[in-house]
Scaffold this motif. Structure first.
Motif, PDB file in Angstrom:
ATOM      1  N   LYS A  37      -3.085 -19.337  53.226  1.00 38.15           N
ATOM      2  CA  LYS A  37      -1.724 -18.909  52.872  1.00 38.15           C
ATOM      3  C   LYS A  37      -0.906 -20.099  52.381  1.00 38.15           C
ATOM      4  O   LYS A  37      -0.186 -20.004  51.394  1.00 38.15           O
ATOM      5  CB  LYS A  37      -1.030 -18.255  54.067  1.00 38.15           C
ATOM      6  CG  LYS A  37      -1.523 -16.874  54.350  1.00 38.15           C
ATOM      7  CD  LYS A  37      -0.749 -16.211  55.461  1.00 38.15           C
ATOM      8  CE  LYS A  37      -1.412 -14.885  55.760  1.00 38.15           C
ATOM      9  NZ  LYS A  37      -0.517 -13.902  56.276  1.00 38.15           N
ATOM     10  N   ASN A  38      -1.040 -21.222  53.072  1.00 38.65           N
ATOM     11  CA  ASN A  38      -0.324 -22.425  52.654  1.00 38.65           C
ATOM     12  C   ASN A  38      -0.827 -22.927  51.301  1.00 38.65           C
ATOM     13  O   ASN A  38      -0.052 -23.415  50.485  1.00 38.65           O
ATOM     14  CB  ASN A  38      -0.428 -23.512  53.715  1.00 38.65           C
ATOM     15  CG  ASN A  38       0.419 -23.200  54.924  1.00 38.65           C
ATOM     16  OD1 ASN A  38       1.440 -22.524  54.830  1.00 38.65           O
ATOM     17  ND2 ASN A  38      -0.004 -23.667  56.083  1.00 38.65           N
ATOM     18  N   GLU A  39      -2.130 -22.813  51.080  1.00 31.97           N
ATOM     19  CA  GLU A  39      -2.705 -23.197  49.793  1.00 31.97           C
ATOM     20  C   GLU A  39      -2.190 -22.285  48.681  1.00 31.97           C
ATOM     21  O   GLU A  39      -1.830 -22.759  47.598  1.00 31.97           O
ATOM     22  CB  GLU A  39      -4.232 -23.127  49.866  1.00 31.97           C
ATOM     23  CG  GLU A  39      -4.927 -23.577  48.610  1.00 31.97           C
ATOM     24  CD  GLU A  39      -6.446 -23.482  48.719  1.00 31.97           C
ATOM     25  OE1 GLU A  39      -7.080 -23.429  47.646  1.00 31.97           O
ATOM     26  OE2 GLU A  39      -6.993 -23.440  49.834  1.00 31.97           O
ATOM     27  N   PHE A  40      -2.131 -20.986  48.944  1.00 32.54           N
ATOM     28  CA  PHE A  40      -1.584 -20.032  47.978  1.00 32.54           C
ATOM     29  C   PHE A  40      -0.161 -20.431  47.611  1.00 32.54           C
ATOM     30  O   PHE A  40       0.208 -20.487  46.442  1.00 32.54           O
ATOM     31  CB  PHE A  40      -1.618 -18.611  48.568  1.00 32.54           C
ATOM     32  CG  PHE A  40      -1.027 -17.558  47.676  1.00 32.54           C
ATOM     33  CD1 PHE A  40      -1.825 -16.868  46.773  1.00 32.54           C
ATOM     34  CD2 PHE A  40       0.327 -17.245  47.731  1.00 32.54           C
ATOM     35  CE1 PHE A  40      -1.291 -15.890  45.955  1.00 32.54           C
ATOM     36  CE2 PHE A  40       0.875 -16.278  46.911  1.00 32.54           C
ATOM     37  CZ  PHE A  40       0.063 -15.593  46.025  1.00 32.54           C
ATOM     38  N   SER A  61      -6.397 -20.836  32.072  1.00 27.34           N
ATOM     39  CA  SER A  61      -7.817 -21.138  32.222  1.00 27.34           C
ATOM     40  C   SER A  61      -8.105 -21.747  33.585  1.00 27.34           C
ATOM     41  O   SER A  61      -9.042 -21.351  34.282  1.00 27.34           O
ATOM     42  CB  SER A  61      -8.253 -22.093  31.104  1.00 27.34           C
ATOM     43  OG  SER A  61      -9.580 -22.486  31.280  1.00 27.34           O
ATOM     44  N   PHE A  62      -7.277 -22.700  33.996  1.00 30.08           N
ATOM     45  CA  PHE A  62      -7.447 -23.345  35.292  1.00 30.08           C
ATOM     46  C   PHE A  62      -7.273 -22.346  36.431  1.00 30.08           C
ATOM     47  O   PHE A  62      -8.096 -22.266  37.346  1.00 30.08           O
ATOM     48  CB  PHE A  62      -6.442 -24.495  35.438  1.00 30.08           C
ATOM     49  CG  PHE A  62      -6.444 -25.112  36.802  1.00 30.08           C
ATOM     50  CD1 PHE A  62      -7.409 -26.029  37.165  1.00 30.08           C
ATOM     51  CD2 PHE A  62      -5.474 -24.756  37.740  1.00 30.08           C
ATOM     52  CE1 PHE A  62      -7.414 -26.602  38.438  1.00 30.08           C
ATOM     53  CE2 PHE A  62      -5.477 -25.312  39.008  1.00 30.08           C
ATOM     54  CZ  PHE A  62      -6.447 -26.231  39.355  1.00 30.08           C
ATOM     55  N   TYR A  63      -6.198 -21.579  36.381  1.00 28.51           N
ATOM     56  CA  TYR A  63      -5.918 -20.647  37.471  1.00 28.51           C
ATOM     57  C   TYR A  63      -6.932 -19.509  37.533  1.00 28.51           C
ATOM     58  O   TYR A  63      -7.230 -19.016  38.619  1.00 28.51           O
ATOM     59  CB  TYR A  63      -4.485 -20.099  37.371  1.00 28.51           C
ATOM     60  CG  TYR A  63      -3.489 -21.003  38.064  1.00 28.51           C
ATOM     61  CD1 TYR A  63      -2.983 -20.693  39.313  1.00 28.51           C
ATOM     62  CD2 TYR A  63      -3.056 -22.192  37.471  1.00 28.51           C
ATOM     63  CE1 TYR A  63      -2.085 -21.522  39.957  1.00 28.51           C
ATOM     64  CE2 TYR A  63      -2.158 -23.026  38.102  1.00 28.51           C
ATOM     65  CZ  TYR A  63      -1.678 -22.686  39.349  1.00 28.51           C
ATOM     66  OH  TYR A  63      -0.800 -23.515  39.994  1.00 28.51           O
ATOM     67  N   LYS A  64      -7.459 -19.102  36.406  1.00 32.77           N
ATOM     68  CA  LYS A  64      -8.476 -18.046  36.439  1.00 32.77           C
ATOM     69  C   LYS A  64      -9.704 -18.522  37.208  1.00 32.77           C
ATOM     70  O   LYS A  64     -10.316 -17.776  37.960  1.00 32.77           O
ATOM     71  CB  LYS A  64      -8.875 -17.614  35.033  1.00 32.77           C
ATOM     72  CG  LYS A  64      -9.861 -16.459  35.046  1.00 32.77           C
ATOM     73  CD  LYS A  64     -10.187 -15.949  33.666  1.00 32.77           C
ATOM     74  CE  LYS A  64     -11.148 -14.762  33.779  1.00 32.77           C
ATOM     75  NZ  LYS A  64     -11.449 -14.201  32.465  1.00 32.77           N
ATOM     76  N   GLU A  65     -10.056 -19.783  37.026  1.00 32.94           N
ATOM     77  CA  GLU A  65     -11.230 -20.330  37.704  1.00 32.94           C
ATOM     78  C   GLU A  65     -10.940 -20.703  39.160  1.00 32.94           C
ATOM     79  O   GLU A  65     -11.723 -20.398  40.046  1.00 32.94           O
ATOM     80  CB  GLU A  65     -11.741 -21.565  36.964  1.00 32.94           C
ATOM     81  CG  GLU A  65     -12.956 -22.172  37.623  1.00 32.94           C
ATOM     82  CD  GLU A  65     -13.420 -23.459  36.955  1.00 32.94           C
ATOM     83  OE1 GLU A  65     -14.299 -24.115  37.534  1.00 32.94           O
ATOM     84  OE2 GLU A  65     -12.895 -23.811  35.887  1.00 32.94           O
ATOM     85  N   LYS A  66      -9.809 -21.355  39.411  1.00 32.19           N
ATOM     86  CA  LYS A  66      -9.562 -21.957  40.720  1.00 32.19           C
ATOM     87  C   LYS A  66      -8.677 -21.118  41.646  1.00 32.19           C
ATOM     88  O   LYS A  66      -8.871 -21.127  42.850  1.00 32.19           O
ATOM     89  CB  LYS A  66      -8.901 -23.336  40.562  1.00 32.19           C
ATOM     90  CG  LYS A  66      -9.723 -24.315  39.757  1.00 32.19           C
ATOM     91  CD  LYS A  66     -10.927 -24.773  40.521  1.00 32.19           C
ATOM     92  CE  LYS A  66     -11.662 -25.840  39.727  1.00 32.19           C
ATOM     93  NZ  LYS A  66     -12.902 -26.236  40.336  1.00 32.19           N
ATOM     94  N   LYS A  67      -7.693 -20.456  41.115  1.00 30.00           N
ATOM     95  CA  LYS A  67      -6.707 -19.719  41.923  1.00 30.00           C
ATOM     96  C   LYS A  67      -6.550 -18.313  41.364  1.00 30.00           C
ATOM     97  O   LYS A  67      -5.504 -17.918  40.866  1.00 30.00           O
ATOM     98  CB  LYS A  67      -5.351 -20.445  41.924  1.00 30.00           C
ATOM     99  CG  LYS A  67      -5.448 -21.852  42.421  1.00 30.00           C
ATOM    100  CD  LYS A  67      -5.885 -21.865  43.870  1.00 30.00           C
ATOM    101  CE  LYS A  67      -6.400 -23.227  44.278  1.00 30.00           C
ATOM    102  NZ  LYS A  67      -7.314 -23.174  45.389  1.00 30.00           N
ATOM    103  N   ARG A  68      -7.607 -17.548  41.457  1.00 29.92           N
ATOM    104  CA  ARG A  68      -7.699 -16.241  40.809  1.00 29.92           C
ATOM    105  C   ARG A  68      -6.590 -15.270  41.227  1.00 29.92           C
ATOM    106  O   ARG A  68      -6.104 -14.510  40.407  1.00 29.92           O
ATOM    107  CB  ARG A  68      -9.068 -15.627  41.066  1.00 29.92           C
ATOM    108  CG  ARG A  68      -9.328 -14.417  40.225  1.00 29.92           C
ATOM    109  CD  ARG A  68     -10.818 -14.226  39.995  1.00 29.92           C
ATOM    110  NE  ARG A  68     -11.073 -13.107  39.140  1.00 29.92           N
ATOM    111  CZ  ARG A  68     -11.089 -13.155  37.813  1.00 29.92           C
ATOM    112  NH1 ARG A  68     -10.861 -14.289  37.205  1.00 29.92           N
ATOM    113  NH2 ARG A  68     -11.339 -12.088  37.094  1.00 29.92           N
ATOM    114  N   GLU A  69      -6.167 -15.294  42.504  1.00 27.44           N
ATOM    115  CA  GLU A  69      -5.129 -14.362  42.956  1.00 27.44           C
ATOM    116  C   GLU A  69      -3.851 -14.546  42.134  1.00 27.44           C
ATOM    117  O   GLU A  69      -3.216 -13.576  41.737  1.00 27.44           O
ATOM    118  CB  GLU A  69      -4.778 -14.570  44.431  1.00 27.44           C
ATOM    119  CG  GLU A  69      -5.932 -14.675  45.382  1.00 27.44           C
ATOM    120  CD  GLU A  69      -6.420 -16.105  45.580  1.00 27.44           C
ATOM    121  OE1 GLU A  69      -5.800 -17.092  45.122  1.00 27.44           O
ATOM    122  OE2 GLU A  69      -7.471 -16.247  46.207  1.00 27.44           O
TER     123      GLU A  69
END
Length: 143
Positions: A37-40, A61-69
């Motif tokens: 949750k803190n990472e989100f 591109s970065f968020y699709k790979e690393k932080k998909r939510e």
């Protein structure tokens, strides 16, 4: 045409805020681990400034790979606002179909406006979902 599905009586800013609130709340409910949750929250706070500094395509591109939510929240907003069809992927659209520079700039600006709400609500809701419920006997004194 963007924004065609948004109801007139409510302002665009209100619609952004409401959509961001619901999506962030839903995402945080699905995350059980306090560290996650803190990472989100941390990545949500960085998202709008990364778009402003690195660009919408690179950041997506970065968020699709690393932080998909968080990527999915942005993609869903673009679908809701009429920039994408419901089944279109944001990154594929930016790479293959968004050939109009003015539209790309509009989408970049829109993502920053929307992600600012995501950032606010992630900060608030991540904190409120990690707090332990208060004991109902808190006011009673132990002898």
């Amino acid at each position: 045409m963007p924004y065609t599905d948004i109801e007139a009586p409510i302002s665009l800013e209100h619609t952004r805020a409401h959509f961001a609130y619901e999506k962030v709340k839903e995402a945080l409910i699905n995350i059980q681990d306090l560290g996650k949750k803190n990472e989100f929250k941390s990545w949500a706070v960085k998202f709008p400034s990364m778009v402003a500094t690195c660009g919408l395509l690179q950041t997506s591109s970065f968020y699709k790979e690393k932080k998909r939510e968080l990527y999915i929240i942005l993609k869903d907003w673009f679908s809701r606002a009429g920039f994408l069809n419901n089944n279109q992927d944001l990154l594929e659209y930016l790479l293959n179909d968004c050939t109009d520079t003015h539209l790309y700039i509009l989408m970049t600006e829109e993502s920053i406006e929307f992600l600012s709400w995501v950032k606010r609500f992630a900060s608030i809701l991540a904190q409120s979902t990690t707090n332990e419920p208060q004991n109902s006997n808190q006011g009673e004194q132990n002898d």
